[in-house]
Design a protein around this motif. Sequence first.
Motif, short mmCIF file in Angstrom:
data_model
loop_
_atom_site.label_atom_id
_atom_site.label_comp_id
_atom_site.label_asym_id
_atom_site.label_seq_id
_atom_site.Cartn_x
_atom_site.Cartn_y
_atom_site.Cartn_z
N LEU A 81 165.85 83.77 9.98
CA LEU A 81 166.24 84.92 9.36
C LEU A 81 166.52 84.43 7.87
O LEU A 81 166.84 83.35 7.68
CB LEU A 81 167.67 85.09 10.02
N TYR A 82 165.98 85.44 7.20
CA TYR A 82 166.25 85.08 5.38
C TYR A 82 167.31 85.73 4.95
O TYR A 82 167.79 86.85 5.37
CB TYR A 82 164.96 85.37 4.82
N ASN A 83 167.48 85.43 3.67
CA ASN A 83 168.79 85.85 2.75
C ASN A 83 170.03 86.11 3.61
O ASN A 83 170.62 87.43 3.36
CB ASN A 83 168.13 87.36 2.34
N THR A 84 170.35 85.63 4.36
CA THR A 84 171.77 85.73 5.16
C THR A 84 172.82 84.99 4.29
O THR A 84 172.40 84.10 3.31
CB THR A 84 172.02 84.97 6.48
N ILE A 86 166.76 80.01 14.41
CA ILE A 86 167.34 80.24 15.75
C ILE A 86 166.38 79.46 16.64
O ILE A 86 165.22 80.10 16.73
CB ILE A 86 168.05 81.41 16.15
N ASP A 87 166.85 78.68 17.49
CA ASP A 87 166.19 78.11 18.52
C ASP A 87 166.64 78.80 19.85
O ASP A 87 167.71 78.29 20.44
CB ASP A 87 166.29 76.48 18.65
N PHE A 88 165.78 79.88 20.17
CA PHE A 88 166.23 80.55 21.50
C PHE A 88 166.52 79.75 22.78
O PHE A 88 167.39 79.66 23.53
CB PHE A 88 165.23 81.65 21.63
N ALA A 145 176.89 89.16 8.84
CA ALA A 145 176.73 90.36 7.91
C ALA A 145 176.18 90.34 6.68
O ALA A 145 176.22 89.28 5.93
CB ALA A 145 178.34 90.62 8.08
N GLY A 146 175.59 91.29 6.25
CA GLY A 146 174.83 91.27 4.88
C GLY A 146 173.71 90.52 4.91
O GLY A 146 172.80 90.74 4.01
N GLY A 147 173.14 90.02 5.94
CA GLY A 147 171.84 89.32 6.02
C GLY A 147 170.67 90.51 6.36
O GLY A 147 170.82 91.49 6.94
N SER A 148 169.51 89.89 6.06
CA SER A 148 168.31 90.76 6.49
C SER A 148 167.37 89.74 7.12
O SER A 148 167.11 88.80 6.96
CB SER A 148 167.76 91.46 5.12
N VAL A 149 166.25 90.26 7.72
CA VAL A 149 165.41 89.55 8.48
C VAL A 149 164.15 90.04 8.03
O VAL A 149 163.84 91.15 7.23
CB VAL A 149 165.48 89.72 9.83
N GLY A 150 162.82 89.37 8.38
CA GLY A 150 161.58 89.62 7.79
C GLY A 150 161.19 90.98 8.85
O GLY A 150 161.82 91.25 9.77
N LEU A 154 159.88 86.20 12.63
CA LEU A 154 159.94 87.20 11.64
C LEU A 154 159.50 87.04 10.27
O LEU A 154 160.35 86.02 9.46
CB LEU A 154 160.91 88.35 11.69
N VAL A 155 158.60 87.35 9.58
CA VAL A 155 158.12 86.89 8.33
C VAL A 155 157.86 87.76 7.18
O VAL A 155 158.03 88.87 7.49
CB VAL A 155 156.67 85.86 8.43
#
Length: 215
Positions: free
Chosen positions: A3-6, A13-15, A130-135, A214-215
Amino acid sequence: MKLYNTPYGAVSIDFPQVRVVGKQLQVRRLDDGKSTWSWFCTLSRKWMKYGEKNSKGHSSPVSSADIEKSFQKNPSGSFRFTMGGNTVEIKFREMIQVGQSRKRRVTRRPQFRNKQMKRGLTGVLIAALAGGSVGSRPQWEFEGDKGAWHVFKSRSGTSTNCSLTSDTIEAKFQQNPASSLTFTVSGHTYKLDFTAMVQINMLTQRTRRIRRVLV
């Protein structure tokens, strides 16, 4: 998944291990009480579900449901059973199975549900960070011999010619996230198991971890 820009920067995250890599953060999967959980153990470098038969037609003497019932009573405890005249113990905290002569890794995974998958990442993860975004573009990768992750590419005309790409895998995954996919690399047949998130060499049964980011 990365996850980027968190608020904490880039977060990986390693599921399979349910942990955040390289940061002092914790991650957990919230259960709505309707999930059915299954237990798996490594056998010949492959994840096998407790209670199901292996390639030789043998099954473990306990079922996945038996282990889950014990886990629900005490997630920090253990579960013991007898196999081949020997006592075997599954330690929940360490997520390992301990026998008389060796240890095996175990894992606990929820069975796939369509409705849960659709809500999944866009709702739960973004709310948690909260406030983060994903690729926006999914990318499939496999773990190399030295722990580095590599993108699935066709690599036509090379010594490691692969019959599929990351996009091919994603298309199959979208059709059924609980299915599997076979492909070839330089004439050798492999299987991608979406449930166990591993790549299996069908000749040697050697496994490698795979992941969807997600990139």
